[in-house]
Enzyme design. Sequence first.
Site, PDB file in Angstrom:
ATOM      1  N   TYR A  27       0.808  -1.187  -0.083  1.00 17.97           N
ATOM      2  CA  TYR A  27      -0.277  -0.012  -0.175  1.00 17.97           C
ATOM      3  C   TYR A  27       0.767   1.298  -0.004  1.00 17.97           C
ATOM      4  O   TYR A  27       0.692   2.281  -0.581  1.00 17.97           O
ATOM      5  CB  TYR A  27      -0.937  -0.125   1.195  1.00 17.97           C
TER       6      TYR A  27
HETATM    7  N1  LIG Z   1      -9.778   4.212   6.041  1.00 26.87           N
HETATM    8  C1  LIG Z   1      -8.290   4.652   6.400  1.00 26.87           C
HETATM    9  O1  LIG Z   1      -8.201   4.498   7.558  1.00 26.87           O
HETATM   10  C2  LIG Z   1      -7.598   5.265   5.647  1.00 26.87           C
HETATM   11  C3  LIG Z   1      -6.236   5.609   5.837  1.00 26.87           C
HETATM   12  C4  LIG Z   1      -5.231   6.333   5.164  1.00 26.87           C
HETATM   13  C5  LIG Z   1      -5.753   6.447   3.786  1.00 26.87           C
HETATM   14  N2  LIG Z   1      -7.016   6.251   3.440  1.00 26.87           N
HETATM   15  C6  LIG Z   1      -7.174   6.567   1.856  1.00 26.87           C
HETATM   16  O2  LIG Z   1      -8.207   7.406   1.949  1.00 26.87           O
HETATM   17  C7  LIG Z   1      -9.341   7.212   1.120  1.00 26.87           C
HETATM   18  C8  LIG Z   1     -10.692   6.769   1.217  1.00 26.87           C
HETATM   19  O3  LIG Z   1     -10.460   5.426   2.089  1.00 26.87           O
HETATM   20  P1  LIG Z   1     -11.754   4.702   2.502  1.00 26.87           P
HETATM   21  O4  LIG Z   1     -11.508   4.055   3.664  1.00 26.87           O
HETATM   22  O5  LIG Z   1     -13.082   5.751   2.539  1.00 26.87           O
HETATM   23  O6  LIG Z   1     -11.805   3.827   1.377  1.00 26.87           O
HETATM   24  P2  LIG Z   1     -13.280   2.915   0.667  1.00 26.87           P
HETATM   25  O7  LIG Z   1     -12.309   1.710   0.256  1.00 26.87           O
HETATM   26  O8  LIG Z   1     -13.965   2.583   1.701  1.00 26.87           O
HETATM   27  O9  LIG Z   1     -13.718   3.558  -0.603  1.00 26.87           O
HETATM   28  C9  LIG Z   1     -12.750   3.790  -1.475  1.00 26.87           C
HETATM   29  C10 LIG Z   1     -13.835   3.992  -2.633  1.00 26.87           C
HETATM   30  O10 LIG Z   1     -12.880   4.221  -3.991  1.00 26.87           O
HETATM   31  C11 LIG Z   1     -13.384   3.409  -4.872  1.00 26.87           C
HETATM   32  N3  LIG Z   1     -12.441   3.111  -5.896  1.00 26.87           N
HETATM   33  C12 LIG Z   1     -11.252   2.461  -5.880  1.00 26.87           C
HETATM   34  N4  LIG Z   1     -10.836   2.109  -7.327  1.00 26.87           N
HETATM   35  C13 LIG Z   1     -11.490   2.735  -7.972  1.00 26.87           C
HETATM   36  C14 LIG Z   1     -11.268   2.672  -9.363  1.00 26.87           C
HETATM   37  N5  LIG Z   1     -10.182   2.255  -9.941  1.00 26.87           N
HETATM   38  N6  LIG Z   1     -12.128   3.469  -9.974  1.00 26.87           N
HETATM   39  C15 LIG Z   1     -13.116   4.372  -9.334  1.00 26.87           C
HETATM   40  N7  LIG Z   1     -13.371   4.030  -8.153  1.00 26.87           N
HETATM   41  C16 LIG Z   1     -12.355   3.291  -7.479  1.00 26.87           C
HETATM   42  C17 LIG Z   1     -14.255   2.292  -4.285  1.00 26.87           C
HETATM   43  O11 LIG Z   1     -15.056   1.769  -5.282  1.00 26.87           O
HETATM   44  C18 LIG Z   1     -14.493   2.971  -2.959  1.00 26.87           C
HETATM   45  O12 LIG Z   1     -16.014   3.526  -3.245  1.00 26.87           O
HETATM   46  C19 LIG Z   1      -8.468   6.116   0.138  1.00 26.87           C
HETATM   47  O13 LIG Z   1      -7.527   6.684  -0.949  1.00 26.87           O
HETATM   48  C20 LIG Z   1      -7.738   5.235   1.235  1.00 26.87           C
HETATM   49  O14 LIG Z   1      -6.503   4.606   0.621  1.00 26.87           O
HETATM   50  C21 LIG Z   1      -7.965   5.571   4.104  1.00 26.87           C
END
Ligand SMILES: NC(=O)c1ccc[n+]([C@@H]2O[C@H](COP(=O)([O-])OP(=O)(O)OC[C@H]3O[C@@H](n4cnc5c(N)ncnc54)[C@H](O)[C@@H]3O)[C@@H](O)[C@H]2O)c1
Length: 264
Positions: A160
């Site tokens: 990641y």
């Molecule tokens: N949840 C955490 O604790 C956390 C921590 C650090 C960073 N992040 C980052 O924050 C962002 C949001 O996190 P989250 O937990 O809400 O993630 P999540 O997985 O719940 O949502 C991510 C969304 O991105 C969409 N997506 C993924 N690949 C795609 C593609 N190829 N085309 C179009 N849409 C696509 C998915 O369908 C999903 O709706 C992400 O970039 C994640 O990496 C999250």
Amino acid sequence: MKPLTTRLSDRVAVITGTARGLGVAIAEQFASDGARILLVDRDDASLPEVADKVRAAGAPEVLWTRQDLSQEEGGQAAIDVALREWGKVDILVNNAGGGIIRPFLEHTRDTLVETLNRNLWTTIWCIRAALPSMLERGYGRIVNVSADSVHTGIWSHAGYNAAKGGVNGLTTGLAFEFAKRGITVNCVSPGGIATPELLDMFNPDSAVYQKHQMIDINKALELIPNGRLTELDEVAAVAAFLTYDNTKAINGQIYSVNGGQWML
Ligand SMILES: NC(=O)c1ccc[n+]([C@@H]2O[C@H](COP(=O)([O-])OP(=O)(O)OC[C@H]3O[C@@H](n4cnc5c(N)ncnc54)[C@H](O)[C@@H]3O)[C@@H](O)[C@H]2O)c1
């Protein structure tokens, strides 16, 4: 409903990854500042409902489109919707992503490719599609959603981090390259966020816990000085802040929102 502020009135914001989780909170935050919003996700089942929420939060206009943003055509098609409907893209928030969190050698070729697709290629293609029209107008605010695990290196995050580290590198390079053209590029970099998925990890029997193969989340919490996961709206607020007119001197920065887990 009327937006809470007029900070982003007349702005068009394309926000990716808005089917669930942080993307919804970001869209609501930008709506509450008065922006018109295009929601983009490859999973469109919830997008009409999210659009209603975002309208209720104050966005004067909301559209949604289903695109696989890991493909160049998907990124282009998303940006084209905003250009066709509103004639411009002022703000691009690259939130689409999500981790496949597991020890490095337990990744397969497919899980590594998917990790880079979700987090890095989505960001690259959307930016490539949005930049030409931003450059033409001499205005653009790009906010990438990275992850603070790039700094902390915590368990099982190497794959990641390869993707999110790429997002950080893209951010500084683009910020430098286009700084004189009215465009800023920054990252908001969360630690653990209190998404429904992450909250599920407090239960070692949950499917999410098994899927991520991470260590006990309670141990991860011990590393956070304020002792809790970050709320979604706390991350969304920083993403919006990076697009306000009076914050345009901020460029090429990685803004941690992490409860103090990593400092400086
Ligand atoms: N949840 C955490 O604790 C956390 C921590 C650090 C960073 N992040 C980052 O924050 C962002 C949001 O996190 P989250 O937990 O809400 O993630 P999540 O997985 O719940 O949502 C991510 C969304 O991105 C969409 N997506 C993924 N690949 C795609 C593609 N190829 N085309 C179009 N849409 C696509 C998915 O369908 C999903 O709706 C992400 O970039 C994640 O990496 C999250």
